[in-house]
Scaffold this active site. Structure first.
Site, PDB file in Angstrom:
ATOM      1  N   ASP A 230       0.887  -1.165   0.000  1.00 56.50           N
ATOM      2  CA  ASP A 230       0.000   0.000   0.000  1.00 56.50           C
ATOM      3  C   ASP A 230       0.918   1.205   0.000  1.00 56.50           C
ATOM      4  OD1 ASP A 230      -1.580   2.150   0.555  1.00 56.50           O
ATOM      5  OD2 ASP A 230      -2.882   1.064   1.936  1.00 56.50           O
ATOM      6  N   HIS A 231       1.031   1.863  -1.161  1.00 52.75           N
ATOM      7  CA  HIS A 231       2.053   2.922  -1.240  1.00 52.75           C
ATOM      8  C   HIS A 231       1.741   4.081  -0.294  1.00 52.75           C
ATOM      9  CE1 HIS A 231      -0.807   4.057  -4.417  1.00 52.75           C
ATOM     10  NE2 HIS A 231      -0.493   5.299  -4.131  1.00 52.75           N
TER      11      HIS A 231
ATOM     12  N   HIS B 235      -6.622   2.239   0.880  1.00 48.82           N
ATOM     13  CA  HIS B 235      -5.621   3.105   1.504  1.00 48.82           C
ATOM     14  C   HIS B 235      -6.096   3.775   2.793  1.00 48.82           C
ATOM     15  CE1 HIS B 235      -3.366   2.515  -2.081  1.00 48.82           C
ATOM     16  NE2 HIS B 235      -4.220   3.168  -2.834  1.00 48.82           N
TER      17      HIS B 235
HETATM   18  N1  LIG Z   1       0.479   2.905 -12.435  1.00 45.55           N
HETATM   19  C1  LIG Z   1       0.397   3.343 -11.202  1.00 45.55           C
HETATM   20  O1  LIG Z   1       0.727   4.482 -10.879  1.00 45.55           O
HETATM   21  C2  LIG Z   1      -0.099   2.442 -10.100  1.00 45.55           C
HETATM   22  C3  LIG Z   1      -0.235   2.980  -8.811  1.00 45.55           C
HETATM   23  C4  LIG Z   1      -0.645   2.135  -7.783  1.00 45.55           C
HETATM   24  C5  LIG Z   1      -0.900   0.809  -8.042  1.00 45.55           C
HETATM   25  N2  LIG Z   1      -0.780   0.308  -9.328  1.00 45.55           N
HETATM   26  C6  LIG Z   1      -1.059  -1.103  -9.557  1.00 45.55           C
HETATM   27  O2  LIG Z   1       0.093  -1.700 -10.155  1.00 45.55           O
HETATM   28  C7  LIG Z   1      -0.275  -2.719 -11.078  1.00 45.55           C
HETATM   29  C8  LIG Z   1       0.331  -2.420 -12.430  1.00 45.55           C
HETATM   30  O3  LIG Z   1      -0.135  -1.176 -12.872  1.00 45.55           O
HETATM   31  P1  LIG Z   1       0.323  -0.539 -14.250  1.00 45.55           P
HETATM   32  O4  LIG Z   1      -0.264   0.829 -14.265  1.00 45.55           O
HETATM   33  O5  LIG Z   1       1.769  -0.693 -14.466  1.00 45.55           O
HETATM   34  O6  LIG Z   1      -0.454  -1.460 -15.274  1.00 45.55           O
HETATM   35  P2  LIG Z   1      -0.343  -1.488 -16.834  1.00 45.55           P
HETATM   36  O7  LIG Z   1       0.384  -0.301 -17.353  1.00 45.55           O
HETATM   37  O8  LIG Z   1      -1.713  -1.735 -17.331  1.00 45.55           O
HETATM   38  O9  LIG Z   1       0.575  -2.756 -17.185  1.00 45.55           O
HETATM   39  C9  LIG Z   1       0.817  -3.883 -16.462  1.00 45.55           C
HETATM   40  C10 LIG Z   1       1.398  -4.990 -17.332  1.00 45.55           C
HETATM   41  O10 LIG Z   1       0.398  -5.926 -17.664  1.00 45.55           O
HETATM   42  C11 LIG Z   1       0.840  -6.622 -18.816  1.00 45.55           C
HETATM   43  N3  LIG Z   1      -0.329  -7.236 -19.477  1.00 45.55           N
HETATM   44  C12 LIG Z   1      -1.410  -6.601 -19.968  1.00 45.55           C
HETATM   45  N4  LIG Z   1      -2.292  -7.505 -20.492  1.00 45.55           N
HETATM   46  C13 LIG Z   1      -1.744  -8.719 -20.302  1.00 45.55           C
HETATM   47  C14 LIG Z   1      -2.167 -10.036 -20.609  1.00 45.55           C
HETATM   48  N5  LIG Z   1      -3.328 -10.285 -21.219  1.00 45.55           N
HETATM   49  N6  LIG Z   1      -1.372 -11.061 -20.262  1.00 45.55           N
HETATM   50  C15 LIG Z   1      -0.184 -10.842 -19.637  1.00 45.55           C
HETATM   51  N7  LIG Z   1       0.259  -9.608 -19.335  1.00 45.55           N
HETATM   52  C16 LIG Z   1      -0.498  -8.554 -19.657  1.00 45.55           C
HETATM   53  C17 LIG Z   1       1.473  -5.551 -19.654  1.00 45.55           C
HETATM   54  O11 LIG Z   1       2.553  -6.085 -20.349  1.00 45.55           O
HETATM   55  P3  LIG Z   1       2.544  -6.703 -21.817  1.00 45.55           P
HETATM   56  O12 LIG Z   1       1.328  -6.215 -22.550  1.00 45.55           O
HETATM   57  O13 LIG Z   1       3.842  -6.254 -22.368  1.00 45.55           O
HETATM   58  O14 LIG Z   1       2.505  -8.156 -21.515  1.00 45.55           O
HETATM   59  C18 LIG Z   1       2.038  -4.578 -18.627  1.00 45.55           C
HETATM   60  O15 LIG Z   1       3.421  -4.756 -18.453  1.00 45.55           O
HETATM   61  C19 LIG Z   1      -1.795  -2.760 -11.061  1.00 45.55           C
HETATM   62  O16 LIG Z   1      -2.197  -3.739 -10.138  1.00 45.55           O
HETATM   63  C20 LIG Z   1      -2.180  -1.368 -10.537  1.00 45.55           C
HETATM   64  O17 LIG Z   1      -3.428  -1.393  -9.869  1.00 45.55           O
HETATM   65  C21 LIG Z   1      -0.380   1.108 -10.344  1.00 45.55           C
END
Ligand SMILES: NC(=O)c1ccc[n+]([C@@H]2O[C@H](COP(=O)([O-])OP(=O)(O)OC[C@H]3O[C@@H](n4cnc5c(N)ncnc54)[C@H](OP(=O)(O)O)[C@@H]3O)[C@@H](O)[C@H]2O)c1
Length: 508
Positions: free
Chosen positions: A194-195, A259
């Site tokens: 939980d950031h 959070h």
């Molecule tokens: N971004 C933020 O600021 C933030 C903040 C707090 C928490 N989070 C959490 O962190 C996690 C990641 O967030 P994110 O924003 O980085 O997500 P994201 O940009 O949507 O990407 C996550 C990854 O999922 C992979 N992916 C997508 N579809 C897929 C599939 N069908 N099969 C396998 N891999 C797949 C993508 O890689 P490929 O398409 O290359 O495989 C990508 O590397 C989530 O749980 C989010 O709730 C994010």
């Protein structure tokens, strides 16, 4: 493992990030690991392996990370740091990809001399969590877990997993995810991140309360009237409409359940017997177990659902939530939630905790406000109308700091009172910007410190306290949505909820 701020170097380990082509990795995780490395806080021997389906090789991946924010890295240092960074194009949700993936992981462990310690990071959308955990379990890489017990005390090794939010979308899915994790990892190897808990001012709550004598005697129902916790954003859903409008989205799930209840637990917990992670968590868990589960008939009085319509934030026009791409034009999703929680313990009997979070609001801030009761005898009767309650305001962001508001005498002849503020400004005091929460949390995980991570009992209990409201909202569509204009402090119903209790939100 005691929670400590010393710069103790973590054990050697390989860091495997699933979802490495995504937003979180380039925006937070790699910069945080670079920050730690730059300060000598990474293990002596370590490697980072990013895994995702996108077609990068090591060099292309390093370039993509660097080019996302070249100003964030010193060129010479990056050249050195990036030797630790690797990438494997693979679909980790697919069991057939794992023999090759396992070979790569073992190869890198050998190349970097990290032994069998691995920190897995699940930075993926939640539907991928369980297949990946199962594949990790089947890979044989987890040798300090349930599959390969007993622990070898002569050769301590660890495999830990950090799991991102959202952790379930209701109590059942959270329990199921916990069970899947529990099939592969011990609870003490599971790091539900939980950031918010990585933020300096949230952690300061523990120091404020438990390293000082002047606050704790007042920290109870005798002196505290109520507590407010606000996390407001000025931005709307900004292109994430389809995620936000999905059954797992909304302010209650995205912010309050995850959070804000965590932040609240640090305000409400009893003093732990030590700063060991398990002692702190024991006290946090008790708060979650004492959270009152709302009765259906009380819900309209204690919970408010809001949704923003068109408006303006800081002079810029903002479209309404229902006009966003991917959002149902008749959506009932909460872009704002305010809810009163109660912690049914001896200390907190009769003290409400009001939590609220919203998008497209008037200002961006995260703060905790402790409101104290009035003096038992009003001496300054003629000015009592203007007398404000004493407050401790913990500004998590922006203006990080702790402010104590109390009444003081205005200079001059006569006895005129006015509100004065004692101000601990974090940045002025320490002359540093707070580090990003992810750096703290990644470092903690590598050191095996679970203090700032959520236990399964905390997650499950927080769902039990929120789900009745979500069910009620599902069953009772609200005809007045959207009910607040973008750029305001939420729907009038949220102010009414406070006014009914003779209270008001702190909006300055
Ligand atoms: N971004 C933020 O600021 C933030 C903040 C707090 C928490 N989070 C959490 O962190 C996690 C990641 O967030 P994110 O924003 O980085 O997500 P994201 O940009 O949507 O990407 C996550 C990854 O999922 C992979 N992916 C997508 N579809 C897929 C599939 N069908 N099969 C396998 N891999 C797949 C993508 O890689 P490929 O398409 O290359 O495989 C990508 O590397 C989530 O749980 C989010 O709730 C994010």
């Amino acid at each position: 493992m005691p929670h400590s701020t010393t710069l103790q170097r973590p054990d050697d380990c390989l860091i495997v990030i699933f979802g490495a082509s995504g937003d979180l990795t380039k925006r937070k995780l790699l910069p945080a690991l670079y920050y730690l490395w730059d300060r000598g806080m990474t293990p002596e021997n370590f490697g980072i392996l990013g895994v995702a389906r996108s077609k990068y090789d090591d060099d292309a991946f390093r370039k993509m990370i660097y080019e996302f924010n070249p100003d964030g890295y010193d060129d010479a240092k990056w050249a050195e740091f990036s030797k630790h960074v690797h990438y494997e194009a693979s679909d980790s949700t697919n069991a057939e990809a794992w023999p090759d993936l396992t070979t790569r992981i073992k190869g890198l462990a050998q190349e970097h001399g990290t032994g069998t310690n691995i920190m897995f990071y699940l930075s993926m959308a939640p539907q991928f969590f369980e297949p990946i955990i199962q594949n990790v379990g089947a890979s044989g890489l987890v040798i300090d877990g349930k599959r390969m017990v007993p622990l070898n005390k002569e050769d301590p090794t660890w495999q830990r997993i950090i799991i991102e939010k959202p952790f379930g979308k209701d109590p059942e899915s959270a329990v199921q995810l916990n069970n899947t994790l529990g099939d592969v990892f011990w609870e003490n190897s599971i790091y539900r991140i939980d950031h918010y808990l990585g933020k300096e001012l949230v952690q300061n709550m523990l120091v404020l309360r438990f390293a000082n004598t002047i606050f704790e005697p007042l920290w109870n129902r005798e002196y505290i009237d109520h507590v407010q916790i606000t996390a407001s954003e000025t931005v709307g859903v900004e292109g994430r409409g389809s995620y936000y409008d999905s059954p797992g989205g909304g302010a209650m799930r995205d912010m309050v359940q995850s959070h804000l209840l965590q932040v609240m637990s640090l305000v409400a917990m009893e003093p732990p017997v030590s700063m060991h992670a398990e002692d702190i968590r024991t006290e946090k868990i008790k708060v979650f177990k004492a959270l009152r589960v709302p009765k259906e008939e009380d819900i309209p009085q204690i919970a408010v659902r809001g949704q923003y319509g068109p408006g303006a934030v800081k002079g810029e026009a903002v479209i309404g939530y229902r006009e966003e791409d991917g959002v149902d034009p008749e959506s009932q999703r909460d872009t704002f939630t305010a809810m009163q929680f109660n912690v049914d313990t001896w200390r907190w009997g009769g003290v409400p905790f009001y939590l609220r979070s919203g998008k497209a609001m008037a200002a961006k801030k995260t703060e905790i406000v402790i409101y104290f009761k009035p003096t038992p005898h009003i001496l300054f009767r003629d000015q009592a109308r203007n007398q404000k309650p004493n407050q401790i305001v913990i500004s998590v962001q922006p203006n990080e700091g702790i402010r104590i508001r109390f009444e003081g005498k205005e200079p001059g002849v006569g006895m005129k009172m006015n509100e004065v503020v004692m101000d601990f400004d974090y940045i002025k005091q320490w002359e540093v910007d707070p580090p990003d929460g992810y750096a703290t949390l990644l470092h903690d995980c590598m050191r095996g410190d679970q203090t700032l991570f959520k236990h399964r009992d905390e997650i499950e209990s927080s769902w039990y306290a929120c789900q009745p409201v979500l069910d009620y909202w599902e069953e009772n569509p609200q005809p007045d949505l959207p009910n607040y204009a973008a750029g305001t402090w939420g729907p009038p119903a949220s102010d009414l909820m406070m006014q009914r209790d003779g209270r008001y939100w702190r909006n300055d």
